[in-house]
Design a protein around this motif. Structure first.
Motif, PDB file in Angstrom:
ATOM      1  N   ILE A 183       0.838  -1.201   0.000  1.00  0.00           N
ATOM      2  CA  ILE A 183       0.000   0.000   0.000  1.00  0.00           C
ATOM      3  C   ILE A 183       0.876   1.256   0.000  1.00  0.00           C
ATOM      4  O   ILE A 183       0.563   2.251  -0.667  1.00  0.00           O
ATOM      5  CB  ILE A 183      -0.938  -0.017   1.228  1.00  0.00           C
ATOM      6  N   ALA A 184       1.992   1.176   0.712  1.00  0.00           N
ATOM      7  CA  ALA A 184       2.880   2.336   0.817  1.00  0.00           C
ATOM      8  C   ALA A 184       3.685   2.581  -0.445  1.00  0.00           C
ATOM      9  O   ALA A 184       4.153   3.700  -0.681  1.00  0.00           O
ATOM     10  CB  ALA A 184       3.826   2.147   2.007  1.00  0.00           C
ATOM     11  N   THR A 185       3.854   1.574  -1.284  1.00  0.00           N
ATOM     12  CA  THR A 185       4.741   1.710  -2.440  1.00  0.00           C
ATOM     13  C   THR A 185       4.041   1.665  -3.792  1.00  0.00           C
ATOM     14  O   THR A 185       4.654   1.978  -4.817  1.00  0.00           O
ATOM     15  CB  THR A 185       5.809   0.605  -2.407  1.00  0.00           C
ATOM     16  N   VAL A 186       2.794   1.261  -3.827  1.00  0.00           N
ATOM     17  CA  VAL A 186       2.064   1.168  -5.102  1.00  0.00           C
ATOM     18  C   VAL A 186       1.049   2.308  -5.159  1.00  0.00           C
ATOM     19  O   VAL A 186       0.155   2.407  -4.315  1.00  0.00           O
ATOM     20  CB  VAL A 186       1.350  -0.196  -5.232  1.00  0.00           C
ATOM     21  N   ALA A 187       1.203   3.152  -6.163  1.00  0.00           N
ATOM     22  CA  ALA A 187       0.357   4.349  -6.251  1.00  0.00           C
ATOM     23  C   ALA A 187      -1.124   3.996  -6.320  1.00  0.00           C
ATOM     24  O   ALA A 187      -1.961   4.677  -5.721  1.00  0.00           O
ATOM     25  CB  ALA A 187       0.768   5.160  -7.480  1.00  0.00           C
ATOM     26  N   ALA A 188      -1.456   2.946  -7.048  1.00  0.00           N
ATOM     27  CA  ALA A 188      -2.865   2.568  -7.218  1.00  0.00           C
ATOM     28  C   ALA A 188      -3.509   2.124  -5.909  1.00  0.00           C
ATOM     29  O   ALA A 188      -4.739   2.066  -5.800  1.00  0.00           O
ATOM     30  CB  ALA A 188      -2.982   1.447  -8.250  1.00  0.00           C
ATOM     31  N   LEU A 189      -2.680   1.819  -4.909  1.00  0.00           N
ATOM     32  CA  LEU A 189      -3.217   1.348  -3.632  1.00  0.00           C
ATOM     33  C   LEU A 189      -3.124   2.429  -2.551  1.00  0.00           C
ATOM     34  O   LEU A 189      -3.321   2.133  -1.360  1.00  0.00           O
ATOM     35  CB  LEU A 189      -2.445   0.105  -3.165  1.00  0.00           C
ATOM     36  N   ALA A 190      -2.879   3.648  -2.954  1.00  0.00           N
ATOM     37  CA  ALA A 190      -2.539   4.705  -1.998  1.00  0.00           C
ATOM     38  C   ALA A 190      -3.575   4.902  -0.907  1.00  0.00           C
ATOM     39  O   ALA A 190      -3.237   5.140   0.253  1.00  0.00           O
ATOM     40  CB  ALA A 190      -2.314   6.022  -2.749  1.00  0.00           C
ATOM     41  N   ASN A 191      -4.847   4.808  -1.233  1.00  0.00           N
ATOM     42  CA  ASN A 191      -5.894   5.098  -0.241  1.00  0.00           C
ATOM     43  C   ASN A 191      -6.486   3.838   0.395  1.00  0.00           C
ATOM     44  O   ASN A 191      -7.508   3.912   1.063  1.00  0.00           O
ATOM     45  CB  ASN A 191      -7.013   5.910  -0.909  1.00  0.00           C
ATOM     46  N   TYR A 192      -5.835   2.730   0.161  1.00  0.00           N
ATOM     47  CA  TYR A 192      -6.353   1.464   0.687  1.00  0.00           C
ATOM     48  C   TYR A 192      -5.998   1.309   2.166  1.00  0.00           C
ATOM     49  O   TYR A 192      -4.948   1.749   2.620  1.00  0.00           O
ATOM     50  CB  TYR A 192      -5.760   0.272  -0.070  1.00  0.00           C
ATOM     51  N   THR A 193      -6.898   0.629   2.887  1.00  0.00           N
ATOM     52  CA  THR A 193      -6.522   0.107   4.195  1.00  0.00           C
ATOM     53  C   THR A 193      -6.089  -1.343   3.978  1.00  0.00           C
ATOM     54  O   THR A 193      -6.336  -1.934   2.907  1.00  0.00           O
ATOM     55  CB  THR A 193      -7.722   0.125   5.154  1.00  0.00           C
ATOM     56  N   VAL A 194      -5.446  -1.918   4.992  1.00  0.00           N
ATOM     57  CA  VAL A 194      -5.037  -3.319   4.876  1.00  0.00           C
ATOM     58  C   VAL A 194      -6.258  -4.204   4.650  1.00  0.00           C
ATOM     59  O   VAL A 194      -6.234  -5.141   3.839  1.00  0.00           O
ATOM     60  CB  VAL A 194      -4.263  -3.751   6.138  1.00  0.00           C
ATOM     61  N   GLU A 195      -7.339  -3.902   5.361  1.00  0.00           N
ATOM     62  CA  GLU A 195      -8.553  -4.703   5.218  1.00  0.00           C
ATOM     63  C   GLU A 195      -9.081  -4.636   3.790  1.00  0.00           C
ATOM     64  O   GLU A 195      -9.443  -5.659   3.206  1.00  0.00           O
ATOM     65  CB  GLU A 195      -9.614  -4.224   6.196  1.00  0.00           C
ATOM     66  N   GLN A 196      -9.115  -3.441   3.213  1.00  0.00           N
ATOM     67  CA  GLN A 196      -9.589  -3.302   1.832  1.00  0.00           C
ATOM     68  C   GLN A 196      -8.692  -4.067   0.867  1.00  0.00           C
ATOM     69  O   GLN A 196      -9.173  -4.700  -0.077  1.00  0.00           O
ATOM     70  CB  GLN A 196      -9.627  -1.815   1.440  1.00  0.00           C
ATOM     71  N   TYR A 197      -7.393  -3.998   1.114  1.00  0.00           N
ATOM     72  CA  TYR A 197      -6.441  -4.707   0.250  1.00  0.00           C
ATOM     73  C   TYR A 197      -6.689  -6.211   0.302  1.00  0.00           C
ATOM     74  O   TYR A 197      -6.699  -6.897  -0.737  1.00  0.00           O
ATOM     75  CB  TYR A 197      -5.014  -4.390   0.698  1.00  0.00           C
ATOM     76  N   LEU A 198      -6.915  -6.735   1.502  1.00  0.00           N
ATOM     77  CA  LEU A 198      -7.137  -8.169   1.650  1.00  0.00           C
ATOM     78  C   LEU A 198      -8.452  -8.578   0.986  1.00  0.00           C
ATOM     79  O   LEU A 198      -8.526  -9.617   0.318  1.00  0.00           O
ATOM     80  CB  LEU A 198      -7.152  -8.542   3.135  1.00  0.00           C
ATOM     81  N   ILE A 199      -9.488  -7.769   1.178  1.00  0.00           N
ATOM     82  CA  ILE A 199     -10.789  -8.084   0.571  1.00  0.00           C
ATOM     83  C   ILE A 199     -10.684  -8.133  -0.946  1.00  0.00           C
ATOM     84  O   ILE A 199     -11.159  -9.064  -1.592  1.00  0.00           O
ATOM     85  CB  ILE A 199     -11.839  -7.040   1.019  1.00  0.00           C
TER      86      ILE A 199
END
Length: 297
Positions: free
Chosen positions: A230-246
């Motif tokens: 999340i910290a290094t990929v621009a497309a994931l900038a506003n994600y939380t860990v939970e959102q990323y996992l989902i």
């Protein structure tokens, strides 16, 4: 033609027809038996081809096993010992078919690799008829296995707690698949204990690839890796860990984890992750799975 001649010819034709029908009826059972033999022979041939391509590297070309997976050409599989050990109430055919379809997530605990899921209903690559072909091929070893005087060792003499005790584990209790509409998704409070059981279950097969990082990224350290991405990929900038996992579970192609050395996590823009979890779990299942993954700092 005289009427007498016609009667004689008609009678002769009728008797001939009766003889033909009778002959066919008498030989029908044998004809069907021969058809069944031919059908099973073709099924065995197809099963042998699939086994050679997908199974022999781990289980051996003749089912003799290897350092990567147990022997299948083994009397303990055919004499009932294995089924009793696993507390399997069904028949041998169903046991082998289930093992091939659902894989063996717990295998990674005593073998170098977990057995992946092969049935399409579990997200694997093989159709139901192909699973049947491989099952018939494996069961074809029964006579040679039972004649074995010195059966090979099988290192699966214990059951991991919580992994195979799945009788009371109900997946998708609501009957409503969670789907892929992430914007409209509302999850209940997750239960990490149930989530762990789901994760390790044969039904979902998550741990068959992730446990120990054998096939896919390791379960351990999930949160840390998610935070780094999340910290290094621009497309994931506003994600939380939970959102990323989902999103990783429901839409595995949305963000592809880069391949690592010999480990290939995606090919041609398609993740090796099973693509149909959104159709196989409900909101509570997803919440529980995520709750468990969030414990894997």
């Amino acid at each position: 033609m005289k009427i007498e001649t016609r009667i004689v010819l008609g009678t002769a034709f009728f008797l001939g027809l009766l003889l033909i029908v009778g002959w066919v009826a008498l030989n029908e059972e044998g004809r069907m038996a021969e058809f069944t033999v031919q059908y099973e022979a073709r099924s065995l041939e197809r099963g042998a081809t699939i086994y050679e391509s997908n199974c022999s590297a781990c289980h051996g070309a003749f089912g003799q096993g290897s350092g990567r997976a147990p022997a299948l050409n083994n009397p303990r599989l055919f004499n009932g010992e294995r089924l009793q050990e696993m507390k399997w109430a069904g028949g041998l055919y169903a046991y082998v078919e289930n093992a091939i379809s659902a894989g063996r997530p717990a295998s990674v605990a005593y073998w170098p690799e977990a057995m992946p899921t092969w049935g399409q209903q579990y997200g694997g690559p093989l159709r139901t008829d192909q699973i049947r072909d491989v099952t018939r091929f494996v069961l074809n070893w029964e006579s040679s296995a039972l004649d074995e005087q010195n059966p090979p060792e099988v290192l699966q003499d214990f059951i991991l707690p919580g992994i195979r005790e799945e009788g009371d584990l109900q997946i998708m209790a609501s009957g409503q698949p969670v789907g892929t509409d992430l914007a409209a998704l509302e999850l209940p409070v997750g239960d990490p204990v149930r989530g762990e059981r789901l994760y390790n279950s044969n039904e979902l097969g998550c741990s068959s690839c992730h446990m120990g990082g054998v096939i896919a990224p390791s379960t351990e350290g999930t949160v840390t890796r998610a935070e780094q991405r999340i910290a290094t990929v621009a497309a994931l900038a506003n994600y939380t860990v939970e959102q990323y996992l989902i999103e990783s579970i429901l839409v595995p192609n949305a963000y592809l984890v880069p391949n690592e050395g010999s480990k290939v996590y995606a090919t041609g823009g398609i993740s090796i992750m099973q693509q149909n979890y959104s159709d196989r779990i409900d909101a509570q299942d997803l919440a529980d799975l995520v709750a468990y993954l969030l414990t894997q700092g």
